[in-house]
Design a protein around this motif. Sequence first.
Motif, mmCIF file in Angstrom:
data_model
loop_
_atom_site.group_PDB
_atom_site.id
_atom_site.type_symbol
_atom_site.label_atom_id
_atom_site.label_comp_id
_atom_site.label_asym_id
_atom_site.label_seq_id
_atom_site.Cartn_x
_atom_site.Cartn_y
_atom_site.Cartn_z
ATOM 1 N N THR A 22 0.864 -1.174 0.000
ATOM 2 C CA THR A 22 0.000 0.000 0.000
ATOM 3 C C THR A 22 0.899 1.221 0.000
ATOM 4 O O THR A 22 1.820 1.322 0.813
ATOM 5 N N LEU A 23 0.633 2.127 -0.933
ATOM 6 C CA LEU A 23 1.319 3.408 -0.991
ATOM 7 C C LEU A 23 0.367 4.427 -0.378
ATOM 8 O O LEU A 23 -0.793 4.517 -0.780
ATOM 9 N N ALA A 24 0.832 5.167 0.623
ATOM 10 C CA ALA A 24 -0.039 6.115 1.327
ATOM 11 C C ALA A 24 0.669 7.450 1.496
ATOM 12 O O ALA A 24 1.897 7.507 1.581
ATOM 13 N N TRP A 25 -0.115 8.524 1.530
ATOM 14 C CA TRP A 25 0.426 9.871 1.708
ATOM 15 C C TRP A 25 -0.682 10.806 2.121
ATOM 16 O O TRP A 25 -1.867 10.489 1.998
ATOM 17 N N ASN A 26 -0.297 11.975 2.606
ATOM 18 C CA ASN A 26 -1.248 13.039 2.913
ATOM 19 C C ASN A 26 -1.161 14.087 1.821
ATOM 20 O O ASN A 26 -0.069 14.512 1.438
ATOM 21 N N GLU A 30 -4.548 19.788 1.228
ATOM 22 C CA GLU A 30 -5.732 19.454 2.033
ATOM 23 C C GLU A 30 -5.410 18.647 3.290
ATOM 24 O O GLU A 30 -6.245 18.526 4.173
ATOM 25 N N LYS A 31 -4.207 18.028 3.338
ATOM 26 C CA LYS A 31 -3.795 17.192 4.478
ATOM 27 C C LYS A 31 -4.736 16.008 4.698
ATOM 28 O O LYS A 31 -4.977 15.583 5.817
ATOM 29 N N ILE A 32 -5.279 15.489 3.604
ATOM 30 C CA ILE A 32 -6.181 14.341 3.645
ATOM 31 C C ILE A 32 -5.414 13.109 3.163
ATOM 32 O O ILE A 32 -4.688 13.157 2.174
ATOM 33 N N ARG A 33 -5.595 11.995 3.847
ATOM 34 C CA ARG A 33 -4.851 10.770 3.544
ATOM 35 C C ARG A 33 -5.400 10.072 2.307
ATOM 36 O O ARG A 33 -6.601 9.915 2.138
ATOM 37 N N TRP A 34 -4.477 9.627 1.468
ATOM 38 C CA TRP A 34 -4.755 8.802 0.302
ATOM 39 C C TRP A 34 -4.033 7.472 0.489
ATOM 40 O O TRP A 34 -2.933 7.442 1.042
ATOM 41 N N GLU A 35 -4.637 6.395 0.017
ATOM 42 C CA GLU A 35 -3.989 5.083 0.038
ATOM 43 C C GLU A 35 -4.292 4.357 -1.259
ATOM 44 O O GLU A 35 -5.425 4.420 -1.757
ATOM 45 N N GLU A 36 -3.284 3.692 -1.811
ATOM 46 C CA GLU A 36 -3.453 2.889 -3.017
ATOM 47 C C GLU A 36 -2.815 1.518 -2.785
ATOM 48 O O GLU A 36 -1.672 1.435 -2.335
#
Length: 134
Positions: A22-26, A30-36
Amino acid sequence: MLGLCLGLAGTLWAHVPTDHFTLAWNHSIEKIRWEEDYNITPQGLVLTEARVEGTGAGMDIPDDAYLKNGSWHYRPKLPILPKLRLGRTPEAGDFDICFAQHSGEVQCQRMSHWIGAPNKQDAAVELWSCDSPP
């Protein structure tokens, strides 16, 4: 065994021993978390699912997304990616790479654990499928 290679311009910087991650970042604004979530295959990286905790600048939720545990889940329709190129700068923060350990426990580590902190000289990184180094 296949794994995840990190580097740039064909130069290997690090190898992560996993076949799924899983690749994740903010989001930098917006400082909202994304995950792929990705599967690693001999042909490349297969994006299987993505999640985002909300909307904002440049962050539209796909029509087929569903809300579960506070995140919008969806399945991007992308071909197999031979390489995934990511921008990586000190101002934007770092990515997390999460994968299952031999014990089955999922561990997340900053990309800097593998290749050092983001810097202006190497403002990008590429991820690709590769065999374990000898």
